[in-house]
Scaffold this active site. Sequence first.
Site, PDB file in Angstrom:
ATOM      1  N   ARG A  45       0.864  -1.175   0.000  1.00  0.00           N
ATOM      2  CA  ARG A  45       0.000   0.000   0.000  1.00  0.00           C
ATOM      3  C   ARG A  45       0.899   1.223   0.000  1.00  0.00           C
ATOM      4  O   ARG A  45       1.722   1.402   0.909  1.00  0.00           O
ATOM      5  CB  ARG A  45      -0.899   0.000   1.240  1.00  0.00           C
ATOM      6  CG  ARG A  45      -1.600   1.319   1.518  1.00  0.00           C
ATOM      7  CD  ARG A  45      -2.724   1.586   0.564  1.00  0.00           C
ATOM      8  NE  ARG A  45      -3.332   2.886   0.828  1.00  0.00           N
ATOM      9  CZ  ARG A  45      -3.966   3.592  -0.083  1.00  0.00           C
ATOM     10  NH1 ARG A  45      -4.108   3.135  -1.311  1.00  0.00           N
ATOM     11  NH2 ARG A  45      -4.490   4.756   0.221  1.00  0.00           N
ATOM     12  N   HIS A  47       0.736   4.915   0.613  1.00  0.00           N
ATOM     13  CA  HIS A  47      -0.225   5.779   1.290  1.00  0.00           C
ATOM     14  C   HIS A  47       0.399   7.152   1.506  1.00  0.00           C
ATOM     15  O   HIS A  47       1.456   7.262   2.127  1.00  0.00           O
ATOM     16  CB  HIS A  47      -0.617   5.159   2.634  1.00  0.00           C
ATOM     17  CG  HIS A  47      -1.720   5.876   3.326  1.00  0.00           C
ATOM     18  ND1 HIS A  47      -3.042   5.556   3.118  1.00  0.00           N
ATOM     19  CD2 HIS A  47      -1.709   6.894   4.223  1.00  0.00           C
ATOM     20  CE1 HIS A  47      -3.804   6.350   3.865  1.00  0.00           C
ATOM     21  NE2 HIS A  47      -3.013   7.170   4.539  1.00  0.00           N
ATOM     22  N   GLU A  87       1.532  15.390   2.126  1.00  0.00           N
ATOM     23  CA  GLU A  87       0.263  15.898   2.664  1.00  0.00           C
ATOM     24  C   GLU A  87      -0.551  16.632   1.609  1.00  0.00           C
ATOM     25  O   GLU A  87      -0.013  17.427   0.838  1.00  0.00           O
ATOM     26  CB  GLU A  87       0.557  16.836   3.843  1.00  0.00           C
ATOM     27  CG  GLU A  87      -0.652  17.417   4.501  1.00  0.00           C
ATOM     28  CD  GLU A  87      -1.462  16.408   5.287  1.00  0.00           C
ATOM     29  OE1 GLU A  87      -2.679  16.300   5.042  1.00  0.00           O
ATOM     30  OE2 GLU A  87      -0.879  15.731   6.149  1.00  0.00           O
ATOM     31  N   GLY A  88      -1.837  16.357   1.587  1.00  0.00           N
ATOM     32  CA  GLY A  88      -2.751  17.085   0.707  1.00  0.00           C
ATOM     33  C   GLY A  88      -2.422  16.936  -0.770  1.00  0.00           C
ATOM     34  O   GLY A  88      -2.421  17.920  -1.497  1.00  0.00           O
ATOM     35  N   ASP A 121      -3.350  16.829  -8.657  1.00  0.00           N
ATOM     36  CA  ASP A 121      -2.562  15.931  -7.806  1.00  0.00           C
ATOM     37  C   ASP A 121      -1.092  16.223  -8.056  1.00  0.00           C
ATOM     38  O   ASP A 121      -0.602  16.048  -9.172  1.00  0.00           O
ATOM     39  CB  ASP A 121      -2.903  14.475  -8.139  1.00  0.00           C
ATOM     40  CG  ASP A 121      -2.388  13.488  -7.127  1.00  0.00           C
ATOM     41  OD1 ASP A 121      -1.413  13.797  -6.407  1.00  0.00           O
ATOM     42  OD2 ASP A 121      -2.956  12.376  -7.054  1.00  0.00           O
ATOM     43  N   ARG A 123       1.441  14.793  -6.340  1.00  0.00           N
ATOM     44  CA  ARG A 123       2.283  13.738  -5.777  1.00  0.00           C
ATOM     45  C   ARG A 123       3.218  13.127  -6.820  1.00  0.00           C
ATOM     46  O   ARG A 123       2.906  13.099  -8.004  1.00  0.00           O
ATOM     47  CB  ARG A 123       1.428  12.622  -5.172  1.00  0.00           C
ATOM     48  CG  ARG A 123       0.641  13.094  -3.971  1.00  0.00           C
ATOM     49  CD  ARG A 123      -0.254  12.022  -3.435  1.00  0.00           C
ATOM     50  NE  ARG A 123      -1.343  11.750  -4.376  1.00  0.00           N
ATOM     51  CZ  ARG A 123      -2.333  10.904  -4.142  1.00  0.00           C
ATOM     52  NH1 ARG A 123      -2.371  10.222  -3.006  1.00  0.00           N
ATOM     53  NH2 ARG A 123      -3.280  10.714  -5.033  1.00  0.00           N
ATOM     54  N   LYS A 149      -1.103   5.556  -9.544  1.00  0.00           N
ATOM     55  CA  LYS A 149      -0.078   4.825  -8.794  1.00  0.00           C
ATOM     56  C   LYS A 149       0.373   3.595  -9.568  1.00  0.00           C
ATOM     57  O   LYS A 149       1.561   3.278  -9.587  1.00  0.00           O
ATOM     58  CB  LYS A 149      -0.606   4.417  -7.416  1.00  0.00           C
ATOM     59  CG  LYS A 149      -0.725   5.566  -6.450  1.00  0.00           C
ATOM     60  CD  LYS A 149      -1.210   5.090  -5.097  1.00  0.00           C
ATOM     61  CE  LYS A 149      -1.485   6.260  -4.174  1.00  0.00           C
ATOM     62  NZ  LYS A 149      -2.057   5.835  -2.898  1.00  0.00           N
TER      63      LYS A 149
END
Length: 187
Positions: A45, A47, A87-88, A121, A123, A149
């Site tokens: 996972r 996360h 975060e976020g 996004d 990330r 992902k």
Amino acid sequence: MNIEISQVANLPSRFGEFHVKAFKEGEKEHLVIYAKNLAQDPIVRVHSECLTGDALGSLKCDCRDQLEFALELINKEGGMVIYLRQEGRNIGLLNKINAYALQDKGFNTIEANHQLGFASDERTYEVVNFILDYFNIKKIKLLTNNPNKVNAITGVEIIERMPIITQTNEFNEDYLGTKRDEMGHLL
């Protein structure tokens, strides 16, 4: 990639007894929580940190439910959680709270990020590839609903994408709908 790596420590928790290791990437310190019986082709996972959900139990998202589901499963099946300090969706806590305020005014999560000058996004997942290589993992079962992902993780074979379905509530229904309808999450 310049990464500082901690020693291994034990992490007994209400979800089981794990090993834990930190990976420092610049100013971000990521965490890997993994079962003592790590499987050859583990459930993984990835996360991203969510202080409001993971620690405070916010009902605006499903983050805490997903994290707890993952920890229970990896304890049983011999997997790992790679906890990324993003975060976020990687806009930071201050901007995330500003996005929450915009959501309170009727913007969805994507619109709020755009109002603040961010992509939907922000990330990135390069460090995930580094971590999986560090653990010499070649094949994984990826526990995610996010197709981004699946596409971002390279260098390993994803032999299965495992869904992670949680209960909706009156506070996160619209958020989950936006993730499904506008971000392509497989909910």
